[in-house]
Design a protein around this motif. Structure first.
Motif, PDB file in Angstrom:
ATOM      1  N   UNK A 251       0.372  21.655  72.099  1.00 50.34           N
ATOM      2  CA  UNK A 251       1.016  20.787  73.094  1.00 50.34           C
ATOM      3  C   UNK A 251       2.050  19.909  72.399  1.00 50.34           C
ATOM      4  N   UNK A 252       1.621  19.279  71.298  1.00 52.32           N
ATOM      5  CA  UNK A 252       2.491  18.333  70.601  1.00 52.32           C
ATOM      6  C   UNK A 252       3.718  19.024  70.012  1.00 52.32           C
ATOM      7  N   UNK A 253       3.481  20.097  69.292  1.00 52.03           N
ATOM      8  CA  UNK A 253       4.583  20.775  68.600  1.00 52.03           C
ATOM      9  C   UNK A 253       5.568  21.376  69.607  1.00 52.03           C
ATOM     10  N   UNK A 254       5.029  21.950  70.685  1.00 51.41           N
ATOM     11  CA  UNK A 254       5.926  22.571  71.662  1.00 51.41           C
ATOM     12  C   UNK A 254       6.646  21.545  72.526  1.00 51.41           C
TER      13      UNK A 254
ATOM     14  N   UNK B 271       2.577  17.024  64.578  1.00 51.44           N
ATOM     15  CA  UNK B 271       3.950  16.526  64.669  1.00 51.44           C
ATOM     16  C   UNK B 271       4.417  16.012  63.306  1.00 51.44           C
ATOM     17  N   UNK B 272       3.542  15.271  62.627  1.00 47.38           N
ATOM     18  CA  UNK B 272       3.910  14.703  61.327  1.00 47.38           C
ATOM     19  C   UNK B 272       4.190  15.791  60.303  1.00 47.38           C
ATOM     20  N   UNK B 273       3.482  16.904  60.390  1.00 43.81           N
ATOM     21  CA  UNK B 273       3.625  17.977  59.405  1.00 43.81           C
ATOM     22  C   UNK B 273       4.763  18.950  59.732  1.00 43.81           C
ATOM     23  N   UNK B 274       5.242  18.905  60.986  1.00 45.41           N
ATOM     24  CA  UNK B 274       6.253  19.879  61.409  1.00 45.41           C
ATOM     25  C   UNK B 274       7.509  19.902  60.537  1.00 45.41           C
ATOM     26  N   UNK B 275       8.065  18.733  60.148  1.00 46.67           N
ATOM     27  CA  UNK B 275       9.274  18.803  59.312  1.00 46.67           C
ATOM     28  C   UNK B 275       8.970  19.226  57.871  1.00 46.67           C
ATOM     29  N   UNK B 276       7.688  19.165  57.477  1.00 43.03           N
ATOM     30  CA  UNK B 276       7.333  19.401  56.074  1.00 43.03           C
ATOM     31  C   UNK B 276       6.868  20.835  55.841  1.00 43.03           C
ATOM     32  N   UNK B 277       5.938  21.298  56.662  1.00 44.01           N
ATOM     33  CA  UNK B 277       5.355  22.628  56.464  1.00 44.01           C
ATOM     34  C   UNK B 277       6.163  23.695  57.200  1.00 44.01           C
ATOM     35  N   UNK B 278       6.071  24.961  56.738  1.00 46.56           N
ATOM     36  CA  UNK B 278       6.726  26.053  57.470  1.00 46.56           C
ATOM     37  C   UNK B 278       6.175  26.164  58.894  1.00 46.56           C
ATOM     38  N   UNK B 279       7.006  26.613  59.823  1.00 48.66           N
ATOM     39  CA  UNK B 279       6.614  26.722  61.226  1.00 48.66           C
ATOM     40  C   UNK B 279       5.291  27.458  61.370  1.00 48.66           C
ATOM     41  N   UNK B 280       4.412  26.915  62.179  1.00 45.09           N
ATOM     42  CA  UNK B 280       3.125  27.552  62.415  1.00 45.09           C
ATOM     43  C   UNK B 280       1.995  26.910  61.624  1.00 45.09           C
ATOM     44  N   UNK B 281       2.270  26.528  60.386  1.00 39.72           N
ATOM     45  CA  UNK B 281       1.235  25.928  59.533  1.00 39.72           C
ATOM     46  C   UNK B 281       0.688  24.603  60.068  1.00 39.72           C
ATOM     47  N   UNK B 282       1.546  23.721  60.621  1.00 36.32           N
ATOM     48  CA  UNK B 282       0.994  22.458  61.137  1.00 36.32           C
ATOM     49  C   UNK B 282      -0.070  22.699  62.211  1.00 36.32           C
TER      50      UNK B 282
ATOM     51  N   UNK C 177      11.740  23.358  62.861  1.00 36.76           N
ATOM     52  CA  UNK C 177      11.130  22.333  61.994  1.00 36.76           C
ATOM     53  C   UNK C 177      11.688  20.940  62.259  1.00 36.76           C
ATOM     54  N   UNK C 178      12.475  20.803  63.317  1.00 38.83           N
ATOM     55  CA  UNK C 178      13.099  19.514  63.624  1.00 38.83           C
ATOM     56  C   UNK C 178      12.349  18.825  64.761  1.00 38.83           C
ATOM     57  N   UNK C 179      12.026  17.544  64.533  1.00 34.61           N
ATOM     58  CA  UNK C 179      11.383  16.784  65.602  1.00 34.61           C
ATOM     59  C   UNK C 179      12.444  16.262  66.556  1.00 34.61           C
ATOM     60  N   UNK C 180      12.153  16.250  67.838  1.00 36.68           N
ATOM     61  CA  UNK C 180      13.108  15.710  68.808  1.00 36.68           C
ATOM     62  C   UNK C 180      12.406  15.268  70.083  1.00 36.68           C
ATOM     63  N   UNK C 181      13.035  14.282  70.702  1.00 42.27           N
ATOM     64  CA  UNK C 181      12.542  13.831  72.004  1.00 42.27           C
ATOM     65  C   UNK C 181      13.584  14.232  73.026  1.00 42.27           C
ATOM     66  N   UNK C 182      13.188  15.025  74.001  1.00 41.48           N
ATOM     67  CA  UNK C 182      14.143  15.459  75.024  1.00 41.48           C
ATOM     68  C   UNK C 182      13.434  15.557  76.375  1.00 41.48           C
ATOM     69  N   UNK C 183      13.979  16.363  77.270  1.00 41.67           N
ATOM     70  CA  UNK C 183      13.429  16.455  78.624  1.00 41.67           C
ATOM     71  C   UNK C 183      11.968  16.901  78.642  1.00 41.67           C
ATOM     72  N   UNK C 184      11.524  17.571  77.565  1.00 44.44           N
ATOM     73  CA  UNK C 184      10.146  18.049  77.544  1.00 44.44           C
ATOM     74  C   UNK C 184       9.143  16.895  77.534  1.00 44.44           C
ATOM     75  N   UNK C 185       9.550  15.745  76.966  1.00 49.61           N
ATOM     76  CA  UNK C 185       8.648  14.601  76.952  1.00 49.61           C
ATOM     77  C   UNK C 185       8.380  14.121  78.381  1.00 49.61           C
ATOM     78  N   UNK C 186       9.427  14.169  79.212  1.00 46.66           N
ATOM     79  CA  UNK C 186       9.258  13.795  80.616  1.00 46.66           C
ATOM     80  C   UNK C 186       8.274  14.761  81.284  1.00 46.66           C
TER      81      UNK C 186
END
Lengths: 102, 208
Positions: free
Chosen positions: A51-54, B182-193, A60-69
């Motif tokens: 849920x969180x990652x998607x 979320x915290x691990x996403x920028x650090x680890x390869x995709x999927x690992x977090x 590998x980039x964190x972002x806040x966008x429409x998905x948060x809504x």
């Protein structure tokens, strides 16, 4: 055979092997209460992480966008005990609205 | 059924994304038929689309697929199937089928089995049909975000995990794993977090 074919076939073979191996583990391995407890906790951990990652990342980039809504609307719907399709639909509609009109 | 429709519809997004990332329509459809695990499929097309190697794509997808093995461990003693039926059960052992089955736990084993098979087969049918549609219509569809599809899947996962958050401990674990991933996403390869949170679950399960 190029890398796309290797990836397609390799992913498929391993995916099935993993699924089948799970079904073939001897039942007695499960009799221990700790194993059963872990089995119940693992989906909570993985689904929450999904849920969180998607919701908050793109590769590998964190972002806040429409998905948060969409996520907030889904949480609200679940707290109001909305049925599953309504939860998903309200998330999709609110997210699409923000994306298209904001 | 609602789970099937919702998640099956997300197959459009996969088909479209797959073709956009350089996979052929045939390869996209084979991934949905044979791999049949959304997160693994998105992982492999994502890695190769970003220029990653076949090996890293397979590894990332397979790490995500490990949870299906864990789901199999949960489902096998309830389903009690052998031979061809076990092969079929294994193939439809995914987040949704296992999640729905576990949601029926209070109603007994028969309802769990029903939930597992209906959801698994339903999602399989819709996922594959919509993968084909998405792959064929990749150019025509354009932006999946305009349809809110990017929010539908996390909402679906949330809907699946929600009924399992029965106590303070479970809620704490869920929130903790979400933040960890979320915290691990920028650090680890995709999927690992994501897969790493399974080890958090194992660790706290052993301790408690």
């Amino acid at each position: 055979m190029n890398s796309f074919w290797i990836a397609t076939i390799g992913t498929s073979v391993i995916a099935f092997a993993l699924k089948y191996s799970g079904h073939s583990v001897p039942e007695k391995w499960l009799s221990h209460p700790k194993i059963q407890r872990i089995n119940a906790l693992i989906p909570i951990a993985l689904l929450s992480a999904l849920v969180a990652v998607q919701s908050f990342s793109e590769k590998s980039t964190l972002m806040i966008d429409q998905r948060m809504v969409g996520l907030c609307v889904a949480i609200a719907a679940l707290m109001l005990k909305a049925p599953f399709p309504l939860v998903v639909l309200s998330a999709a509609i609110s997210s699409a609205a923000v994306y298209n009109w904001l | 059924m609602s789970v099937s429709l919702t998640v099956g519809a997300y197959g459009v997004a996969f088909g479209a994304a797959s073709v956009a990332n350089g996979f052929s329509v045939l390869q996209s459809c084979l991934l949905s038929l044979l791999t049949f695990s959304g997160a693994s499929q998105f992982a492999v097309i994502g890695v190769l689309g970003a220029g990653g190697s076949a090996i890293s794509g397979i590894a990332t997808a397979s790490l995500l697929g490990v949870r299906n093995a864990l789901y199999g461990v949960i489902m096998a003693p309830r389903l009690k199937v052998h031979g061809v039926k076990r092969v079929l059960a294994a193939q439809v052992t995914i987040d949704e089928s296992t999640g729905v089955a576990l949601g029926q736990e209070v109603r007994g084993t028969d309802e769990m089995k029903k939930g597992f098979w209906y959801t698994g087969i339903g999602v399989f049918v819709f996922w594959n049909l919509f993968t084909l549609a998405g792959a064929l219509g990749a150019q025509a569809m354009g932006d999946i975000r305009a349809f809110g599809l990017d929010s539908a899947v996390p909402a679906a996962f949330l809907g699946l995990v929600w009924p399992r958050l029965t106590g303070r401990f479970e809620r704490l674990l869920a929130v903790g794993c979400a933040f960890f991933a979320i915290a691990m996403t920028p650090i680890l390869p995709a999927g690992l977090p994501i897969i790493a949170t399974a080890f958090i679950a194992i660790a706290v399960g052993l301790k408690k």
